[in-house]
Design a protein around this motif. Sequence first.
Motif, mmCIF file in Angstrom:
data_model
loop_
_atom_site.group_PDB
_atom_site.id
_atom_site.type_symbol
_atom_site.label_atom_id
_atom_site.label_comp_id
_atom_site.label_asym_id
_atom_site.label_seq_id
_atom_site.Cartn_x
_atom_site.Cartn_y
_atom_site.Cartn_z
ATOM 1 N N ILE A 1 0.864 -1.181 0.000
ATOM 2 C CA ILE A 1 0.000 0.000 0.000
ATOM 3 C C ILE A 1 0.901 1.233 0.000
ATOM 4 O O ILE A 1 1.649 1.446 0.960
ATOM 5 C CB ILE A 1 -0.920 0.008 1.238
ATOM 6 N N PRO A 2 0.898 2.028 -1.056
ATOM 7 C CA PRO A 2 1.820 3.160 -1.161
ATOM 8 C C PRO A 2 1.688 4.153 -0.005
ATOM 9 O O PRO A 2 0.661 4.220 0.685
ATOM 10 C CB PRO A 2 1.422 3.815 -2.487
ATOM 11 N N CYS A 3 2.745 4.940 0.190
ATOM 12 C CA CYS A 3 2.703 6.028 1.158
ATOM 13 C C CYS A 3 1.657 7.049 0.719
ATOM 14 O O CYS A 3 1.161 6.999 -0.415
ATOM 15 C CB CYS A 3 4.070 6.686 1.269
ATOM 16 N N LEU A 4 1.346 7.983 1.580
ATOM 17 C CA LEU A 4 0.308 8.963 1.265
ATOM 18 C C LEU A 4 0.727 9.907 0.147
ATOM 19 O O LEU A 4 -0.123 10.438 -0.577
ATOM 20 C CB LEU A 4 -0.052 9.758 2.525
ATOM 21 N N ASN A 5 2.031 10.144 0.005
ATOM 22 C CA ASN A 5 2.566 10.928 -1.109
ATOM 23 C C ASN A 5 1.802 12.234 -1.313
ATOM 24 O O ASN A 5 1.594 12.984 -0.365
ATOM 25 C CB ASN A 5 2.593 10.066 -2.372
ATOM 26 N N SER A 6 1.336 12.493 -2.538
ATOM 27 C CA SER A 6 0.609 13.736 -2.806
ATOM 28 C C SER A 6 -0.895 13.500 -2.930
ATOM 29 O O SER A 6 -1.606 14.272 -3.588
ATOM 30 C CB SER A 6 1.136 14.402 -4.082
ATOM 31 N N ASP A 7 -1.375 12.433 -2.286
ATOM 32 C CA ASP A 7 -2.821 12.167 -2.263
ATOM 33 C C ASP A 7 -3.553 13.363 -1.668
ATOM 34 O O ASP A 7 -3.065 14.012 -0.746
ATOM 35 C CB ASP A 7 -3.100 10.907 -1.434
#
Length: 361
Positions: A332-338
């Motif tokens: 599950i990807p990091c929150l990044n630029s969500d």
Amino acid sequence: MMKKTSTDERPYAERMAAQKPDHSTLGRGKIGVVLSNLGTPDATDYWSMRRYLSQFLSDRRVIDYSPFFWQPLLQLIILTKRPFSSGEAYRSIWNNERDESPLLTITREQTEAVAKRLEEMYGDRIVVDFAMRYGNPSTKSVIDRLLEQGCGKIVFFPLYPQYSATTTATANDEAFRALMKATWQPPMRTVPSYCDHPLYIEALAQSVERKYSELDKKPDALVVSYHGMPVRYLMQGDPYHCQCQKTTRLLRERLGFAEDEVVITFQSRFGSEEWLQPYTVEEVAKLAEEGKKNIAIMAPAFSSDCVETLEEISEEIRDSFIEAGGQEFTYIPCLNSDESHIAMMVDILKSELSGWAEPAA
């Protein structure tokens, strides 16, 4: 005899500027915001990696051994070999289109998104930039640039949800060092850890739910993997371990998962001393051996995907699980630029800017 006072009623700054034509008239009405991330090498070649690793591993907050012992070991032994293996790891995830690491790409995207939101709220008074604790752009260069742009106040935002002296504190240290050399030193606020911020927990939960909705079957376990640190640091009073536990508990409660559905682990062990346990690479193998053949894994301590997530988790840790008999491994990807992550950052910054600037009505 009393000294005659001046009858010139002009403001002090105006009188000084009139006396000295080269007197600075730069305003200080803007507020700078710095998003601070861990860092990145400039390239993947040996010397770029060596410079980056030397700076990182020479930080006494990260490696607190005596430099009389540590520096010869680091410079003469570790840095003769490690840049090759680290360079290979970075090459496997490198953003070749922009010729930079994913962490740099993502941090820039976060900065641009936050800047856009703050401009909508405050106009052009807020200047948003980003810096790296190790590598470029350096913290000092960014703070100097903000001062040159007329920022009379600065909000410094270390992008670490859980506080640790090895991350949050050393980022703040570097910002304070930059201000130590400023002739006109602005007031600065540092953003505290946000391990239990409601919007952070909500963003994490949504990322899990979004990924789970894409799967044919719900995983047998959700592994919540955090970057590790020596147990000794915990014994010295670092609250990181406790804050990781709190984030995990709040996330599990928000998701409505049973206790045995969520497993907390720690990755990226370095050196021979004992680190926080259980170790991720060993725990995922254990889960497979216990019959949990389908797992999902996330890394809430990282605000951006980086070598520890894209290479270590997606390759090394995944291989450990599969080799032990695991079948389905979902990262599950990091929150990044969500959008939910950007909304959380903006909410935190709105609070930190209070008293310095207020959103337009």
